[in-house]
Design a protein around this motif. Structure first.
Motif, PDB file in Angstrom:
ATOM      1  N   VAL A  74      21.748 -11.482   0.542  1.00 39.12           N
ATOM      2  CA  VAL A  74      20.119 -11.333   0.321  1.00 39.12           C
ATOM      3  C   VAL A  74      20.347  -9.528   0.055  1.00 39.12           C
ATOM      4  O   VAL A  74      20.959  -8.870   0.685  1.00 39.12           O
ATOM      5  CB  VAL A  74      19.367 -11.476   1.334  1.00 39.12           C
ATOM      6  N   LEU A  75      19.642  -9.226  -1.095  1.00 41.06           N
ATOM      7  CA  LEU A  75      19.525  -7.819  -1.326  1.00 41.06           C
ATOM      8  C   LEU A  75      18.278  -7.353  -1.301  1.00 41.06           C
ATOM      9  O   LEU A  75      17.378  -7.839  -2.042  1.00 41.06           O
ATOM     10  CB  LEU A  75      20.418  -7.361  -2.731  1.00 41.06           C
ATOM     11  N   THR A  76      17.842  -6.346  -0.561  1.00 41.67           N
ATOM     12  CA  THR A  76      16.531  -5.754  -0.501  1.00 41.67           C
ATOM     13  C   THR A  76      16.507  -4.254   0.017  1.00 41.67           C
ATOM     14  O   THR A  76      17.389  -3.750   0.160  1.00 41.67           O
ATOM     15  CB  THR A  76      15.648  -6.904   0.342  1.00 41.67           C
ATOM     16  N   SER A  77      15.232  -3.965   0.174  1.00 37.18           N
ATOM     17  CA  SER A  77      15.086  -2.670   0.505  1.00 37.18           C
ATOM     18  C   SER A  77      14.204  -2.435   1.736  1.00 37.18           C
ATOM     19  O   SER A  77      13.151  -3.153   1.759  1.00 37.18           O
ATOM     20  CB  SER A  77      14.689  -1.660  -0.567  1.00 37.18           C
ATOM     21  N   ASP A  78      14.142  -1.581   2.607  1.00 37.11           N
ATOM     22  CA  ASP A  78      13.390  -1.373   3.715  1.00 37.11           C
ATOM     23  C   ASP A  78      11.945  -0.851   3.580  1.00 37.11           C
ATOM     24  O   ASP A  78      11.143  -0.680   4.272  1.00 37.11           O
ATOM     25  CB  ASP A  78      13.891  -0.768   4.922  1.00 37.11           C
ATOM     26  N   ASN A  79      11.830  -0.343   2.335  1.00 36.98           N
ATOM     27  CA  ASN A  79      10.587   0.172   1.941  1.00 36.98           C
ATOM     28  C   ASN A  79      10.520   0.499   0.380  1.00 36.98           C
ATOM     29  O   ASN A  79      11.400   0.307  -0.329  1.00 36.98           O
ATOM     30  CB  ASN A  79      10.058   1.544   2.708  1.00 36.98           C
ATOM     31  N   GLY A  80       9.237   0.738  -0.169  1.00 42.51           N
ATOM     32  CA  GLY A  80       9.332   1.049  -1.635  1.00 42.51           C
ATOM     33  C   GLY A  80       9.906   2.467  -1.872  1.00 42.51           C
ATOM     34  O   GLY A  80      10.167   3.162  -1.078  1.00 42.51           O
ATOM     35  N   ALA A 118       7.153   1.792 -10.569  1.00 46.26           N
ATOM     36  CA  ALA A 118       6.269   1.277 -11.435  1.00 46.26           C
ATOM     37  C   ALA A 118       6.348  -0.430 -11.562  1.00 46.26           C
ATOM     38  O   ALA A 118       7.679  -0.801 -11.607  1.00 46.26           O
ATOM     39  CB  ALA A 118       6.731   1.659 -12.926  1.00 46.26           C
ATOM     40  N   PRO A 119       5.364  -1.282 -11.572  1.00 46.29           N
ATOM     41  CA  PRO A 119       4.078  -0.787 -11.802  1.00 46.29           C
ATOM     42  C   PRO A 119       3.078  -0.710 -10.544  1.00 46.29           C
ATOM     43  O   PRO A 119       1.901  -0.462 -10.704  1.00 46.29           O
ATOM     44  CB  PRO A 119       3.434  -2.090 -12.598  1.00 46.29           C
ATOM     45  N   PHE A 120       3.700  -0.431  -9.435  1.00 43.30           N
ATOM     46  CA  PHE A 120       2.965  -0.396  -8.217  1.00 43.30           C
ATOM     47  C   PHE A 120       2.535   0.778  -7.704  1.00 43.30           C
ATOM     48  O   PHE A 120       2.964   1.672  -8.134  1.00 43.30           O
ATOM     49  CB  PHE A 120       3.916  -0.937  -7.048  1.00 43.30           C
ATOM     50  N   LEU A 121       1.457   0.698  -7.107  1.00 40.64           N
ATOM     51  CA  LEU A 121       0.668   2.021  -6.567  1.00 40.64           C
ATOM     52  C   LEU A 121       1.248   2.634  -5.545  1.00 40.64           C
ATOM     53  O   LEU A 121       1.759   2.036  -4.482  1.00 40.64           O
ATOM     54  CB  LEU A 121      -0.787   1.662  -6.215  1.00 40.64           C
ATOM     55  N   CYS A 122       1.385   4.049  -5.591  1.00 42.39           N
ATOM     56  CA  CYS A 122       1.990   4.871  -4.603  1.00 42.39           C
ATOM     57  C   CYS A 122       3.394   4.336  -4.209  1.00 42.39           C
ATOM     58  O   CYS A 122       3.959   3.675  -4.739  1.00 42.39           O
ATOM     59  CB  CYS A 122       0.838   4.956  -3.347  1.00 42.39           C
ATOM     60  N   GLY A 123       3.839   5.078  -3.182  1.00 41.90           N
ATOM     61  CA  GLY A 123       5.241   4.700  -2.518  1.00 41.90           C
ATOM     62  C   GLY A 123       5.284   4.682  -1.294  1.00 41.90           C
ATOM     63  O   GLY A 123       4.493   4.232  -0.534  1.00 41.90           O
ATOM     64  N   LYS A 124       6.760   4.553  -0.743  1.00 42.06           N
ATOM     65  CA  LYS A 124       6.765   4.759   0.847  1.00 42.06           C
ATOM     66  C   LYS A 124       6.037   5.526   1.589  1.00 42.06           C
ATOM     67  O   LYS A 124       5.403   6.647   1.145  1.00 42.06           O
ATOM     68  CB  LYS A 124       8.258   5.314   0.867  1.00 42.06           C
ATOM     69  N   GLN A 125       5.722   4.918   2.851  1.00 44.05           N
ATOM     70  CA  GLN A 125       4.670   5.571   3.519  1.00 44.05           C
ATOM     71  C   GLN A 125       3.422   4.940   3.626  1.00 44.05           C
ATOM     72  O   GLN A 125       2.546   5.270   4.280  1.00 44.05           O
ATOM     73  CB  GLN A 125       4.470   6.920   3.668  1.00 44.05           C
ATOM     74  N   THR A 126       3.223   4.342   2.308  1.00 47.14           N
ATOM     75  CA  THR A 126       1.778   3.802   2.139  1.00 47.14           C
ATOM     76  C   THR A 126       1.416   2.315   2.216  1.00 47.14           C
ATOM     77  O   THR A 126       2.580   1.629   2.210  1.00 47.14           O
ATOM     78  CB  THR A 126       1.275   4.302   0.922  1.00 47.14           C
ATOM     79  N   THR A 127       0.377   1.988   2.363  1.00 46.05           N
ATOM     80  CA  THR A 127       0.119   0.448   2.515  1.00 46.05           C
ATOM     81  C   THR A 127      -0.299  -0.002   1.091  1.00 46.05           C
ATOM     82  O   THR A 127      -0.719  -1.322   1.141  1.00 46.05           O
ATOM     83  CB  THR A 127      -0.971  -0.098   3.539  1.00 46.05           C
ATOM     84  N   PHE A 128      -0.146   0.708   0.183  1.00 44.70           N
ATOM     85  CA  PHE A 128      -0.342   0.165  -1.325  1.00 44.70           C
ATOM     86  C   PHE A 128       0.817  -0.556  -1.624  1.00 44.70           C
ATOM     87  O   PHE A 128       1.744  -0.628  -0.816  1.00 44.70           O
ATOM     88  CB  PHE A 128      -0.613   1.283  -2.322  1.00 44.70           C
ATOM     89  N   GLU A 129       0.782  -1.327  -2.748  1.00 40.83           N
ATOM     90  CA  GLU A 129       1.979  -2.109  -3.112  1.00 40.83           C
ATOM     91  C   GLU A 129       3.292  -1.510  -3.247  1.00 40.83           C
ATOM     92  O   GLU A 129       4.511  -1.767  -2.954  1.00 40.83           O
ATOM     93  CB  GLU A 129       1.646  -2.767  -4.460  1.00 40.83           C
ATOM     94  N   GLY A 130       3.044  -0.039  -3.686  1.00 38.72           N
ATOM     95  CA  GLY A 130       4.242   0.800  -3.886  1.00 38.72           C
ATOM     96  C   GLY A 130       5.007   0.957  -2.648  1.00 38.72           C
ATOM     97  O   GLY A 130       6.297   1.417  -2.458  1.00 38.72           O
ATOM     98  N   GLY A 131       4.559   0.963  -1.389  1.00 43.90           N
ATOM     99  CA  GLY A 131       4.856   0.853  -0.083  1.00 43.90           C
ATOM    100  C   GLY A 131       5.520  -0.094   0.439  1.00 43.90           C
ATOM    101  O   GLY A 131       6.856   0.008   1.225  1.00 43.90           O
TER     102      GLY A 131
END
Ligand SMILES: [Ca+2]
Ligand SMILES: [Ca+2]
Lengths: 464, 464
Positions: free
Chosen positions: B224-230, B243-256
Motif C-alpha cells: 500500500v502506498l499512501t501519504s499521511d496528509n495532503g 489540485a483539484p482539492f481545496l487547501c492543504g496539510k493542516q486543514t480539514t478541507f479535502e486538500g488536507g
C-alpha cells in the motif's frame, strides 16, 4: 481516445472564448490578424451574438476552403459562430454541407429578439425552443442526437465513396444553457444537465470512432477532440472544472486557454501516449494541410506549425511561442516553460457584483483583479510546466537570474511579434438589431419570417 | 502500481498532519480516541516535536503488535513520530527491528537544541546534519538511499524465511526541508529537491516491487502506498500540489485529508482499477488483520473497517463515515457524497503575516478564513463526489431539500459519534526542553551525549 491515441497536455486555444477561437483555428491565424476581435476598448473579449454586424473576413483563407480545393468533401455539423449574415454563411466559406446553427442557443422571446435558426445547408429548417425543442425546465433536448445522427450518416455516406472528407463536428452542447437528450438526462452522477450532456457527447464520439473502424477508415482518418476555451467557471455547476489551472474561460490564465487535445489515428499515431509538445489550435491548420499533402498559402503570416513530427514520431519542438490575447490586448506570452503576463484581469467589478466571476474563490493581489493591471514594466513570470496552477510567480527578488533571462527573451519575442504585426480590421465593433435572425433564408417556406426592425448601428458593448 | 493494482480515489487520512495521522493508522482509532492530540486550545493541530513529553499511549494496541503476535516479523524503516522518549520506542511497540529517526529532520544548532538521532534498533547510530549528512545548501543527502537499502535487505532476508513479515517503510523524504541523493539531485523537471526526492522515492518503491516479484512473493504480499496528509502547500514549490482539492496539510478541507492510496497485490487485487469506495488510513488496521486472518480486539471502539471486499471483489460500501478533526475539534464529517463542515479555518492571522498559508490564493468568505468560524447553526455542505474542489456550497436557499436531508442525517451521525465518544487523555499538551534528544541510548558509544538541561515543563503552544 487517449488509450488509443495521443494526449497533448500543453495544448492551447487561440482565444479564451468561442468565436475568435474558432476563427483562429480555421484560419491558422491569431484573431488580431484575422480580424475576429473588437477594439472598441482595450483587452475585451468579443464574439458573434446575433446582433453582430461582422463575421470572418472574406480575405481570410479557411482550412475547409483549402481542403476542399485539395479534393476533400467538407461538412460543418453544429455551431458556426463566425458570422450569421449572408456573406459569412458556411456554404460560402468552403463547406459542401452544413447542419446546425449560426449562433449560440440562448433563448429569446421571439418578439424583441428572434430565436436562433437551425440550418440545413442553404436554408433554415426551424428555430431553437420552437421547432427544434429545448426545454430549459427539464434540461431536455434531442438536438445533440440530431447532430450525432448527421455525423454518423455523413461518415457512412462519404466513407463509402473512398474519397477524402473533412468533418467539423461542433456540437452546441455542452455550452450553457445545458441540455441533454431524454435518454441521457439524469445519467451523470453530478445530476446536472451539463454532466449528462458531457456523457452524451462522449457517447456520440465513441459511436463515430466505432463507425470509422467498421468502415475500415481508421487508418486513414485523423480524429481530434478539443475545446474552444477552458471551462466556463462562470456557469458554476453547469460547466466543467479547470483543475489544476487558474481561472477559466474569458481569461488569459491557463484555465482560459489550456484545453484537452486528443489525437486519434490508429497505427499512425502511437497509442497511449502523452506529449508535452506545446501546441495551439491554430496548428491544426498547418497540421491538416501537411497530412493532406497540401501547401500552406504563402501570401500572409501564419501562427501555425505542423504538429506532424510530434504526433507521428514524438519529435518535440518545445520552443513554440503561444500568445494570449484578450480582445485586442496581448496579455501574456509563453515560450518554453515560461509564461510572462504583461497584463492581467479577472472580471470587471460591475460584473462581479452581478455574480459573474471568471476566477471563483481565487485571490491573488494585483494579478487576479477586477481592474486591468499593467505589468509591462515588471512582468509576472510563471514556470507553467512546473507550476501549471500559476501559483508561484518568479520574482526578480527571489530568482533574479531566471527572471532576467526568461523575461529578457520573452520581451524580445513580444517586441518582434509587435513589430511584424499587421492587425486585421476588427470585425466585431458594430452591432445592430436589424441584423438579427429575423428572416433567415428559408423562413418563407416555414412561415417563420419575423418583421425586421429599423437598422440602428451601435458600438457593441464588450464589458469583459 | 495503479496499472497493476487499485487506485482508491476517495481515501482519507485520519488527521491533516503527521503524528496524529500515523497514530490513527497504527491504532485503527481516531486521534481523539487514541490520545495523540492536544486540548490546550480548541481545534489546534499538534504533533511530536522533540520537546514533546508524551507519545502514543501504552493502552493503545498497535497494528504491528497484533501482527507480531499473529506470527509476523515486523520492521519500521524511517520516521516513527509517535514519541521519541524511552516508553514510546518502536521496539517497545511491536517492532522487531527499526532503522530510522524518531522525529522530523529539522536542523538544530546542537547547543540550544540537539539534532535528531537516527536509530538502528535500540541505539542511536548518528545524528542528522552530523554523522548522517544532510546538506541543505546543495539539497543532497544519501539518507533515503539508506532507507531504501534497508528495505531491500529486509525483504530479501525475511522473504527467504518463507514466514510472514510486516514492513512499515516510512521515508522522511519528501517532508521539508527537502533533499535527494546525489544520484537523483537535479533529475526532476521542476528542479527542486522536492521534485528530485519524489523521483527517488518512486525509484525505491519500484525496486521493492521488483524484488518481491524476483522472490516470487508478489502473490503473497499486499503493498500500500499512501501519504499521511495532503500536500504541504505552506512549503510552496518544495511540496506537491493538491489540485483539484481545496487547501492543504493542516486543514480539514479535502486538500488536507484526501490522499493517494494505491493497493498492489498481483492476482489478488484486480489490476488497473480505480475504486470510489470511501476509506481512511485507519481502515488499513482492520484490512491488514482481516487479510492476515487475525481478530480485531473487542475491548474498544474502532474507526476501522476491512476494505477487503472493495479491494478483492470491488464491493462498495459507500456509506462509510469520515470524521475530519483538527486537534480536538470535530470540524467536518462526510457520509456518502456529502461533506458537512461544522467549523472551518484557514491559517491564523499572525501566521499569515509570517507567510504561512495553508490555502494559498484561495478566497472564500466565511469558509476559508483566518479565524475559526463556527457553522454548527447552519453547516456548510458540499457534494464532494461531484465537487471535490469544495467550490459550490449547497445552501438551504438554493437546494433546500438536498440541504435539509443531507444535513439532517449528517447531524445525526455527529450526534451519535459525540454521544458515544470517550476522548483519550491528550498526549500532546506538555513540552519540556529536558526531554529533547540530548542523550539517546547509544550516545555513549558514539561519544555524542549532550548535557541535559533542567526540566521545565510548559503548556505546548499549538498555533494552528
Ligand atoms: Ca466554448
Ligand atoms: Ca506528512
Amino acid at each position: 481516445m487517449v488509450s488509443e491515441g495521443m494526449d497533448m497536455t500543453s495544448f492551447y486555444t487561440a482565444a479564451p472564448l468561442c468565436s475568435p477561437s474558432r476563427a483562429a483555428m480555421l484560419s491558422g491565424r491569431l484573431p488580431i490578424r484575422n480580424g475576429l476581435y473588437s477594439d472598441n476598448a482595450f483587452g475585451r473579449n468579443a464574439y458573434t451574438p446575433q446582433d453582430i454586424v461582422g463575421g470572418i473576413a472574406s480575405s481570410e483563407i479557411l482550412l475547409q476552403e483549402l481542403l476542399r480545393k485539395g479534393g476533400y468533401h467538407t461538412k460543418l455539423i453544429g455551431k458556426w459562430h463566425l458570422g450569421h449574415r449572408a456573406p459569412y454563411h458556411p456554404l460560402k466559406r468552403g463547406f459542401n454541407e452544413w447542419y446546425g446553427a449560426p449562433n449560440v442557443h440562448f433563448q429569446y422571446d421571439g418578439t424583441t429578439a428572434p430565436n436562433i435558426p437551425v440550418y440545413k445547408d442553404q436554408n433554415m429548417i426551424g428555430r431553437f425552443y420552437e421547432g427544434i425543442a429545448i426545454n430549459l425546465t427539464t434540461g431536455i433536448s434531442e438536438y445533440t442526437q440530431h447532430l450525432g445522427e448527421e455525423a454518423l450518416e455523413y461518415i457512412s455516406r462519404r466513407g463509402r465513396t473512398g474519397k477524402p472528407f473533412f468533418l467539423y463536428w461542433n456540437p452546441d452542447s455542452t455550452h450553457a444553457p445545458s441540455y441533454a437528450s431524454a435518454r441521457f438526462r439524469g445519467r451523470s452522477q453530478r445530476g446536472t444537465a451539463y454532466g449528462d450532456a458531457l456523457i452524451e457527447v462522449d457517447d456520440i464520439v465513441g459511436k463515430m470512432l466505432d463507425l470509422l473502424v467498421n468502415h475500415k477508415l481508421e487508418n486513414d482518418t485523423l480524429v481530434v477532440l478539443t475545446s474552444d476555451n477552458g471551462a466556463a467557471l462562470v456557469s458554476k455547476r453547469e460547466a466543467g472544472t479547470n483543475a489544476p489551472f487558474l481561472c477559466g474561460k474569458q481569461t488569459t490564465f491557463e484555465g482560459g486557454f489550456r484545453t484537452p487535445a486528443f489525437f486519434w489515428w490508429p497505427n499512425k499515431i502511437p497509442a497511449g501516449n502523452a506529449s508535452s509538445q506545446v501546441g495551439t489550435q491554430m496548428d491544426l491548420f498547418a497540421t491538416f494541410l501537411d497530412l493532406a499533402g497540401l501547401p500552406m498559402p504563402r501570401d500572409r503570416v501564419y501562427d501555425s506549425i505542423s504538429l506532424k513530427p510530434a504526433l507521428m514520431n514524438g519529435d518535440l519542438d518545445l520552443e513554440k511561442v503561444v500568445f494570449f490575447y484578450r480582445g485586442n490586448g496581448l496579455f501574456a506570452v509563453r515560450k518554453g516553460r515560461f509564461k510572462m503576463h504583461l497584463w492581467t484581469w479577472r472580471t470587471p467589478q460591475e460584473e462581479l457584483k452581478r455574480g459573474i466571476d471568471y476566477c471563483p474563490n481565487i485571490h491573488m493581489d494585483g494579478i487576479v483583479s477586477a481592474t486591468q493591471v499593467n505589468h509591462t514594466a515588471e512582468p509576472i513570470l510563471f514556470d507553467v510546466d512546473n507550476d501549471p496552477e500559476e501559483r508561484y510567480p518568479i520574482r526578480p527578488g527571489n530568482s533574479p537570474t531566471i527572471y532576467e533571462t526568461a523575461v529578457g527573451y520573452l520581451k524580445k519575442v513580444v517586441e518582434k511579434h509587435q513589430q511584424d504585426l499587421v492587425p486585421g480590421k476588427p470585425a466585431l465593433n458594430y452591432c445592430d438589431p436589424a441584423v438579427e435572425n429575423w428572416a433567415p433564408p428559408g423562413c418563407e417556406d416555414l412561415d417563420d419570417c419575423l418583421p425586421i426592425p429599423a437598422s440602428k448601428v451601435v458600438i457593441c458593448d464588450w464589458p469583459h
